[in-house]
Scaffold this active site. Sequence first.
Site, PDB file in Angstrom:
ATOM      1  N   ASN A 108     -12.221  -0.832  -1.106  1.00 29.16           N
ATOM      2  CA  ASN A 108     -11.580  -1.332   0.121  1.00 29.16           C
ATOM      3  C   ASN A 108     -12.403  -0.924   1.342  1.00 29.16           C
ATOM      4  OD1 ASN A 108      -9.167  -2.328   1.743  1.00 29.16           O
ATOM      5  ND2 ASN A 108      -9.336  -0.219   2.482  1.00 29.16           N
ATOM      6  N   GLU A 109     -12.720  -1.880   2.191  1.00 25.58           N
ATOM      7  CA  GLU A 109     -13.347  -1.611   3.503  1.00 25.58           C
ATOM      8  C   GLU A 109     -14.396  -0.503   3.420  1.00 25.58           C
ATOM      9  OE1 GLU A 109     -10.340  -1.125   6.572  1.00 25.58           O
ATOM     10  OE2 GLU A 109      -9.793  -3.243   6.428  1.00 25.58           O
ATOM     11  N   GLN A 152       1.368  -6.069   5.800  1.00 27.98           N
ATOM     12  CA  GLN A 152       1.712  -5.773   4.434  1.00 27.98           C
ATOM     13  C   GLN A 152       3.088  -6.389   4.161  1.00 27.98           C
ATOM     14  OE1 GLN A 152       0.986  -1.597   3.543  1.00 27.98           O
ATOM     15  NE2 GLN A 152      -1.098  -1.718   4.356  1.00 27.98           N
ATOM     16  N   GLU A 192       0.858  -1.189   0.000  1.00 30.99           N
ATOM     17  CA  GLU A 192       0.000   0.000   0.000  1.00 30.99           C
ATOM     18  C   GLU A 192       0.890   1.234   0.000  1.00 30.99           C
ATOM     19  OE1 GLU A 192      -2.935   0.152   3.140  1.00 30.99           O
ATOM     20  OE2 GLU A 192      -3.695   2.091   2.453  1.00 30.99           O
ATOM     21  N   GLU A 208      -6.577  -9.086   3.816  1.00 36.59           N
ATOM     22  CA  GLU A 208      -5.750  -8.408   4.832  1.00 36.59           C
ATOM     23  C   GLU A 208      -5.789  -9.261   6.082  1.00 36.59           C
ATOM     24  OE1 GLU A 208      -6.190  -4.198   5.625  1.00 36.59           O
ATOM     25  OE2 GLU A 208      -6.723  -3.807   3.531  1.00 36.59           O
ATOM     26  N   TYR A 266      -7.083  -8.475  11.942  1.00 33.24           N
ATOM     27  CA  TYR A 266      -5.797  -8.215  12.590  1.00 33.24           C
ATOM     28  C   TYR A 266      -5.935  -8.583  14.064  1.00 33.24           C
ATOM     29  CZ  TYR A 266      -4.691  -5.362   8.467  1.00 33.24           C
ATOM     30  OH  TYR A 266      -4.460  -4.914   7.179  1.00 33.24           O
ATOM     31  N   ASN A 271      -6.739   1.674   2.635  1.00 32.75           N
ATOM     32  CA  ASN A 271      -7.440   2.958   2.772  1.00 32.75           C
ATOM     33  C   ASN A 271      -6.962   3.963   1.722  1.00 32.75           C
ATOM     34  OD1 ASN A 271      -8.567   1.738   4.993  1.00 32.75           O
ATOM     35  ND2 ASN A 271      -7.299   2.817   6.487  1.00 32.75           N
TER      36      ASN A 271
HETATM   37  O1  AHR Z   1      -3.224  -2.550   6.312  1.00 32.82           O
HETATM   38  C1  AHR Z   1      -3.454  -1.324   6.951  1.00 32.82           C
HETATM   39  C2  AHR Z   1      -4.872  -0.827   6.777  1.00 32.82           C
HETATM   40  O2  AHR Z   1      -5.751  -1.690   7.438  1.00 32.82           O
HETATM   41  C3  AHR Z   1      -5.413  -0.797   5.356  1.00 32.82           C
HETATM   42  O3  AHR Z   1      -5.090   0.373   4.690  1.00 32.82           O
HETATM   43  C4  AHR Z   1      -6.889  -0.870   5.586  1.00 32.82           C
HETATM   44  O4  AHR Z   1      -7.559  -1.493   4.512  1.00 32.82           O
HETATM   45  C5  AHR Z   1      -7.039  -1.626   6.879  1.00 32.82           C
HETATM   46  O5  AHR Z   1      -7.903  -1.009   7.751  1.00 32.82           O
END
Ligand code: AHR
Length: 506
Positions: free
Chosen positions: A172-173, A350, A27, A292, A244, A72
């Site tokens: 995305n999201e 990432q 990213e 992700e 996450y 994002n």
């Molecule tokens: O990976 C970091 C961020 O986490 C990304 O930009 C977003 O898609 C997610 O919230």
Amino acid sequence: MQQASIALDPAFTIAPVSRRTFGSFVEHLGRCVYTGIYEPEHPTADPDGFRGDVLALTRELGVSTVRYPGGNFVSGYRWEDGIGPRAERPVRRELAWHTTETNEVGIDEFVAWCRRAGVEPMMAVNLGTRGVAEALDLLEYANHPDGTHLSQRRIAGGAVEPHDIRMWCLGNEMDGSWQIGNKNAVEYGRLAAQTARAMRMSDPDLELVVCGSSGAGMPTFGSWEAEVLTETYDVVDYISLHAYYEEHDGDLGSFLASTVDMERFIRSVVATADHVGAKLKNHKRIQLSFDEWNVWYMSRELNQGPRVGWPRAPRQLEDIYHVADAVVVGSMLICLLRNSDRVTAACQAQLVNVIAPIMTEPGGPAWRQTIFHPFAQASTLARGEVLRVEPRVAAYETARHGPAPLVDAVATHDPESGDVTVFAVSRATTEPVTLRIDTHAFPGGLVPGDCTVLADPDVYAVNTAAEPDRVRPRPHPGVTAGDGAIEVVLPPVSWNVLRLQAPPAG
Ligand code: AHR
């Protein structure tokens, strides 16, 4: 000592290992691109400015697919800022991460980097500030061979061959309040369906990923997936999942059990997708793109307060990973492999510097974080078919996720070579666990080959530029072979990789 056991049987297959399980993510965030993959002044840089040391580590990591350019970031991105002569590219404020984006790297540079790294590009379109028209333009620019305005701009810029990008994320999201141009499920579902339909007019064989919830904890989780898929079911192939995990308040037991939650998340999305398919009388099976996933100490990030200034490539989200983080990453890989019948694409978020397995110093070295190792081993050694192994083992109680088995494991079997690899984590924090592996179902049994363990008396030990190999897999000291079974002593908080082979003839 606690006992655990698994049985290996070549007939108990889940699905073939999907290479795309071992994807990653680049990213425009922090130093992932600038001083991560790209640093023209670096001593190892190639003529295009790509760091040679990072390319080498990316290859060693065994990454299959790389998602780009966000995250994002994509929801405010104008892709055409990143094409054409560098000197003419606009410098802009980047709102998602509050930085200045120079656009020195854009789609053409990214695809050139992918070719050099031997990975497949996976591209996201902006459905935050933009829509159908810009997605179509980007697709034409990227994939149309020649003879149109946009394909000729690509060729004029030096990319003569079409990029031929097969996998595309539709935003995305989009449910997140932090997302530029965020939408409710019906708004997004309709826009995603329109965009997907139009993109398929250009190329019916594209593989399209619609946004699921940005996390299982979102208030709309479940209903978002149902509504979005109701709008898009016939035109998309995948729905995305993001997750996450981090250790909260010193609760290591819960942290090590993170995949209890991840497994539930996957099952809920599978159930929701299949429910929508049943309602629509559509027999197609939607695949899951876990695009992700990682350990991310997000609470530290959120506690920092609002960002000030507009720095270029600042140090953002540069988590330093320890042994327990690597064990959790290993268990996430086990979870992804075990769900290979539905999760056929995934991206660790990432790749470099930003919550990443690879770290760099500008002008300096690149090195492997602890989490590099489970990923590299799984991507290299998971081959053939994923085998269902059901660990028989005691569970322990966790505050966040309920009961969690002390050991988690999965195996892969390559029918061509006959090799089997068992990936196992121990979540026990104080005592070793003996894992007995029953190999009776393999004619002639199996014998151990190279076996490794990643563990450390200090579960918070890390790798640094000064000590880059403090934490790494080492030969396993605790493997013994007996009659139709192999026994392994799993140290506390450990990631274990056991390569098993048919015994030598005679
Ligand atoms: O990976 C970091 C961020 O986490 C990304 O930009 C977003 O898609 C997610 O919230």
